[in-house]
Design an enzyme around this catalytic site. Structure first.
Site, PDB file in Angstrom:
ATOM      1  CG  ASP A   7     -10.394   5.097  -3.892  1.00  0.00           C
ATOM      2  OD1 ASP A   7     -10.598   4.022  -3.307  1.00  0.00           O
ATOM      3  OD2 ASP A   7     -10.203   6.158  -3.293  1.00  0.00           O
ATOM      4  CB  CYS A  16       1.722 -12.028   5.221  1.00  0.00           C
ATOM      5  SG  CYS A  16       1.082 -10.557   4.388  1.00  0.00           S
ATOM      6  CB  CYS A  56       5.788 -10.814   8.576  1.00  0.00           C
ATOM      7  SG  CYS A  56       6.104  -9.038   8.716  1.00  0.00           S
ATOM      8  CB  CYS A  96       1.397  -4.203   8.572  1.00  0.00           C
ATOM      9  SG  CYS A  96       0.549  -5.808   8.536  1.00  0.00           S
ATOM     10  CB  CYS A 103      -1.802  -0.127  13.873  1.00  0.00           C
ATOM     11  SG  CYS A 103      -3.312   0.876  13.971  1.00  0.00           S
ATOM     12  CB  CYS A 154      -8.281   3.174  10.687  1.00  0.00           C
ATOM     13  SG  CYS A 154      -7.172   3.522   9.310  1.00  0.00           S
ATOM     14  CB  CYS A 175       4.930  -3.752   4.222  1.00  0.00           C
ATOM     15  SG  CYS A 175       4.884  -5.262   3.223  1.00  0.00           S
TER      16      CYS A 175
END
Length: 381
Positions: free
Chosen positions: A142, A196, A199, A202, A206, A222, A256
């Site tokens: 990461d 996906c 769809c 997601c 938000c 975000c 999801c």
């Protein structure tokens, strides 16, 4: 056996061996890909940065070249091993959002810091792989400038969904990723295609409208970026939308539909801490620096520091409608940190708990940002 055939068997054999080792060490999935063919991902990254969607994350444009091409990061890399650990939660983390008296911490941060967990496992695999193959290896988790999600999609672990996160047919949106770069030749796995379809669960989930388009995110809106990466005050228009999310946001991940195939994480080191599942805001608002460090020892939350964390908790308190939290917010009007004092003003104003006596504190405030919060609250002209 010809030399080419023997070399091919060796390449496949190494790949099979490292995948078996990965399962033994504790990874749920392991795939291998080449360090090239990332043109589309590089273009997406450039567009993200050019649009300013990275916000204050200055390290992103600074590391763009290395991030966009693994061979810039390490010229000798020939194969990239991508590994994932399932951290699927027991329930829907969004259930906490209807409990305004608690602080909602992102699922991943309720565990021991995944950087520590994964890095130790990666090093174990890398050391054994290097000893077996005599090939150089480098381990990344990461924090390194590696585009792990595009590489994971190219390696077949899943695909990047419309929320820009990796989605797996086996683990939904709940995978911690790590990578091992090696100078050895390995057999590559085929990529996973996008499942996906039409769809947009997601995107619709938000709370702040952080997706300007499918497969595009504006970090500046975000909640995860704002509560973790962003320093200083958060825009007033966005604060009410944050609700009680005090560290990160799981809404787009949890929405999801592929999560129905994800099993709950069972591995002992990744079990969530019960005390971080639904911590009372009253207790969190009382934390001083020592208390914060003690509570979040070994947790990724610790990295943002006490002041930023309390800022987040004050936003949650202001959004809670819980009048009993006002006394906890009031104590923070005299906090040493300006970002804490300013958000305490906002929280008290939202709770309708500011008093005429507070004008004295407002008039004596030396910090321009905090004075602006007093002005917005109506206690300074």
């Amino acid at each position: 056996m010809s030399g080419a055939a023997g070399r091919g068997n060796d390449i496949r054999g190494r790949a099979d061996w490292v995948k078996t080792l990965a399962r033994e060490v504790g990874f749920d999935v392991c795939r291998i890909t080449a360090p090239d063919d990332l043109e589309a991902a590089r273009a997406d990254l450039a567009g993200f940065i050019d649009a300013g969607h990275h916000g204050t994350m200055a390290w992103m444009p600074e590391t763009k070249e290395r991030r966009g091409d693994p061979r810039v990061l390490w010229p000798d890399v020939r194969s990239i091993i991508i590994l994932g650990i399932n951290y699927g939660p027991e329930g829907d983390p969004r259930d906490n959002l209807i409990r305004p008296e608690i602080g909602n911490i992102s699922v991943y941060a309720r565990h021991r810091d995944y950087h520590d967990v994964i890095k130790g496992k990666l090093k174990e695999i890398a050391q054994k792989f290097a000893a077996r193959t005599n090939a150089e290896v480098k381990v990344f988790v990461d924090t390194a400038p590696v585009m792990e999600k595009p590489l994971a999609a190219k390696a077949g672990l899943g695909w990047q969904g419309k929320h820009t996160n990796l989605v797996s047919r086996d683990f939904g949106s709940w995978l911690f990723l790590g990578s091992i770069f090696t100078a050895a030749d390995l057999e590559f796995d085929p990529p996973e295609r996008d499942h996906c379809g039409s769809c947009r669960s997601c995107l619709d989930a938000c709370p702040t409208g952080a997706f300007p388009a499918p497969y595009r995110i504006d970090a500046r809106r975000c909640v995860s970026y704002l509560t973790i990466e962003h320093k200083g005050p958060i825009d007033r228009e966005i604060r009410p939308l944050i609700g009680n999310r005090i560290y990160g946001c799981d809404d787009c991940l949890a929405a999801c539909p592929w999560n129905k195939f994800a099993e709950v994480a069972r591995e002992q080191k990744l079990r969530a801490r019960e005390d971080l599942a639904s911590p009372p805001l009253a207790d969190l608002l009382a934390l001083d620096d020592a208390g914060f460090r003690a509570l979040f020892s070994g947790s990724p939350v610790k990295r943002i520091g006490r002041n930023r964390f309390i800022r987040n908790c004050l936003i949650a308190a202001g959004n809670s409608g819980e009048a009993r939290l006002a006394e906890h917010c009031r104590r923070l009007l005299s906090d040493e940190a300006a970002e804490v004092r300013g958000m305490a003003i906002w929280a008290l104003a939202r709770l309708g708990a500011l008093k005429d006596d507070d004008k004295t504190g407002a008039q004596n405030e030396p910090d321009d940002y905090v004075r602006e919060e007093w002005k917005q609250a109506g206690l300074l002209p």
